[in-house]
Design a protein around this motif. Structure first.
Motif, PDB file in Angstrom:
ATOM      1  N   ALA A   1     -15.452 -28.480   5.835  1.00 23.82           N
ATOM      2  CA  ALA A   1     -16.566 -28.476   6.793  1.00 23.82           C
ATOM      3  C   ALA A   1     -16.182 -28.906   8.199  1.00 23.82           C
ATOM      4  O   ALA A   1     -17.066 -29.142   9.026  1.00 23.82           O
ATOM      5  N   THR A   2     -14.901 -29.000   8.504  1.00 20.34           N
ATOM      6  CA  THR A   2     -14.497 -29.585   9.789  1.00 20.34           C
ATOM      7  C   THR A   2     -13.845 -28.544  10.699  1.00 20.34           C
ATOM      8  O   THR A   2     -13.047 -27.727  10.249  1.00 20.34           O
ATOM      9  N   VAL A   3     -14.219 -28.574  11.953  1.00 15.44           N
ATOM     10  CA  VAL A   3     -13.667 -27.645  12.938  1.00 15.44           C
ATOM     11  C   VAL A   3     -13.175 -28.441  14.142  1.00 15.44           C
ATOM     12  O   VAL A   3     -13.846 -29.366  14.603  1.00 15.44           O
ATOM     13  N   VAL A   4     -11.993 -28.075  14.626  1.00 10.51           N
ATOM     14  CA  VAL A   4     -11.466 -28.649  15.867  1.00 10.51           C
ATOM     15  C   VAL A   4     -11.610 -27.596  16.967  1.00 10.51           C
ATOM     16  O   VAL A   4     -11.112 -26.478  16.823  1.00 10.51           O
ATOM     17  N   SER A   5     -12.343 -27.946  18.026  1.00  7.12           N
ATOM     18  CA  SER A   5     -12.579 -26.995  19.122  1.00  7.12           C
ATOM     19  C   SER A   5     -12.009 -27.546  20.411  1.00  7.12           C
ATOM     20  O   SER A   5     -12.205 -28.717  20.729  1.00  7.12           O
TER      21      SER A   5
ATOM     22  N   THR B   1      -7.797 -25.797  14.377  1.00  7.30           N
ATOM     23  CA  THR B   1      -8.123 -26.447  13.104  1.00  7.30           C
ATOM     24  C   THR B   1      -6.942 -26.387  12.143  1.00  7.30           C
ATOM     25  O   THR B   1      -6.536 -27.409  11.572  1.00  7.30           O
TER      26      THR B   1
END
Lengths: 279, 279
Positions: free
Chosen positions: A105-109, A131
Motif C-alpha cells: 500500500a505504499t508509494v514514493v512520489s 517506489t
C-alpha cells in the motif's frame, strides 16, 4: 559463481553476513535483457564495491503501457551467464508477488524533476521507479547504486529521492554506452526491424549536430524544431519530446545559461527510443 | 552524557562509528514535550539496543492545523534532562530546514490503513508521518524503532510502510502509559484547564465500559452510540470518531469477529484527545 536469490528474506541474510565483515555492497538495478550498457554498470560496481548484487525485476508499477510491459524482452539464462562472466556475487530476481505482496500500500512520489518529459508522457512511471528503487535499496542495503545516464531523468529522480529520504546510499551515474554507429544501447532495440535499426542512429547524430549548433550560439527553439523535422523526415514516427533542460533539475531553458541536457523521446515503428546528451 | 546532534551529516558519522563496532541502534522518534509515555519507550529502547537515539522534531508536514502546530508544547532543556537521566546516547534535534531543505520534493504515502479515523480528520497527516519517519530511519540507520500504542493508527501506518519499502528496521509498539486516573499521557494534556483535566479520564472509563459490554455480546453500534452520548453529557465537545476497527488493518467492524481496537478522537475545550484500547 553467481548465486541466484529470489526472496528478500534470503537476500537479507546474505547481505547481513557481508555487512558483518564490513564489506561495501554495490547494487545495479536492472530490468534484465542485459546488454553492454548494463555490463558497464556492473564493471563499475565491481570496481567500487566489495560485493555486487545485480537485480532483475521487470517492475509492472513503472509501466504505464501494458503492451510495453508484455513485450519487454526477458532472458534470464542469458543474463545470468553474462553476470557470471563478470564475477557478480548475487543475481536478485524476485517475482512480482515477492515485491508487491497482497496488502502492499505504499508509494514514493517525487514531484518537480519527475513531472516533465518521461513523467508527462508516462503517467505514474516515476512513482513506480521511485517506489521499487526504494524497495531494492532497502532489500539490498547497498552502499552504492549504479544507474545508466541513458535514463537521465530517472537518475535525477532517484538522486532526489535518496537525498530527500536520507537513504544511506550513494548514487553513481554512469555514461550511456552506444553502438558503433551511435545508437544508445537499450533492451528495446531488439524490437527494431532491420530497416528501423539502420535508421535509429539518425536520432543521436541530429541531436549532436543540434547541440553543437546551440553551443555555437544558434537559437534553442529553432534549432530543436529543425532537428525534429530532420529526424522525422528520415522516417521516424511520432515525437514525445525533444527539449533542452537544466541538467539536474530538468527545468526548461530558452538559452544556454547553465549546464544543460538535451533529451529526446521519439517513436521508430512501434518502438519508443529515448536518448540524451550534454550540451 | 547525552550528545545533542542537529545535522544528519553529524548523526551519520556518529552512527557509522557505532555500526563499525557491530552495535544495534535503537531510535525513539518523538516531537518532544516528553512525558512518562515517551520515557517508557526510551527504557524499552535501552533494553533492546546497544545505543539509543531519541529524535525530537515537531514535524510541520504532519500538522494539518497550523494553530495546533503553533501551540504544540516545546521544552528542549527539560527534555534533555530527562534523556540524560535515562542514559540516552544521542538527542537528535534537527531544525525544519535540515529536515526539509530547499528543493525537497519526496512524499511517502500509505493507502488503506492511513485513510480512516485520523487520516479522514487530519488530511495529509499520515503522509507527513510516513515521510518524516522514513527520513528518520534513513538518518539514524537504526535496527529497532519504538513507538507508543497511544498513536495506534500511526503504528499501523509505520509498520505497513516499513514492510512495503523493505526498510531494514524492526518496529516495536509499546503500551500506552496512563495517569493514575486512566487518562492516556499526551504532550497536549498540559493544554487542558484544571476543570477539563478533571473531566478527561471519563473518555477512557467509558471506552472501557463499552469494550466490556461489547465483549459480553452487546451490539457494537448501539454500545458506541451510548458511550458517545455519555461522554458528551459529561462535558466533552465535538466528536471526530469513536469506532471499533480490526486491530491491524483498521477495517470497520459491525461485530466482534477478530482482534479489535476501539479508537476515539474527541475535543475537550480546544484540545483534541485521542485514545484507543484493545477489545
Amino acid at each position: 559463481m553467481t548465486q541466484v536469490i529470489r526472496t528478500s528474506a534470503e537476500l537479507r541474510e546474505k547481505v547481513a553476513t557481508w555487512k558483518r565483515s564490513g564489506m561495501l555492497v554495490g547494487v545495479v538495478p536492472t530490468m534484465g535483457a542485459l546488454h553492454d550498457g548494463h555490463m558497464s554498470l556492473v564493471r563499475e560496481a565491481r570496481k567500487q564495491s566489495d560485493r555486487v548484487i545485480v537485480t532483475i525485476f521487470v517492475n509492472p508499477m513503472q509501466f504505464n503501457n501494458k503492451d510495453d510491459l508484455a513485450k519487454y524482452p526477458r532472458n534470464e539464462d542469458h543474463d545470468l551467464a553474462l553476470l557470471e562472466a563478470e564475477g557478480v556475487d548475487v543475481l536478485f530476481a524476485p517475482g512480482v508477488h515477492e515485491v508487491y505482496p497482497d496488502g502492499f500500500a505504499t508509494v514514493v512520489s517525487v514531484s518537480g524533476v519527475s513531472e516533465p518529459l518521461e513523467g508527462a508522457f508516462r503517467p505514474g512511471h516515476f512513482e513506480g521507479v521511485a517506489t521499487v528503487v526504494s524497495k531494492l535499496f532497502g532489500m539490498t542495503q547497498a552502499g552504492r547504486a549504479f544507474f545508466g545516464e541513458k535514463d537521465w531523468q530517472q537518475v535525477q529522480v532517484v538522486k532526489r529521492m535518496v537525498e530527500d529520504l536520507n537513504v544511506p546510499i550513494r548514487v553513481i551515474p554512469c555514461p550511456t554506452i552506444r553502438e558503433d554507429d551511435g545508437l544508445a544501447m537499450s533492451s528495446r532495440n531488439v524490437r527494431l526491424s532491420p530497416e528501423e535499426r539502420a535508421l535509429a542512429p539518425k536520432l543521436y547524430a541530429e541531436m549532436q549536430a543540434a547541440a553543437e549548433a546551440i553551443r555555437a550560439g544558434a537559437p534553442v527553439a529553432e534549432t530543436l524544431a529543425a532537428a525534429k523535422t530532420a529526424i522525422s523526415a528520415a522516417g521516424f514516427g511520432d515525437w514525445d519530446y525533444l527539449e533542452l533542460r537544466t541538467a539536474d533539475g530538468l527545468r526548461p531553458m530558452t538559452e544556454l545559461s547553465e549546464p544543460a541536457r538535451m533529451l529526446a523521446a521519439v517513436y521508430l515503428g512501434d518502438v519508443r527510443l529515448i536518448d540524451n546528451i550534454a550540451v
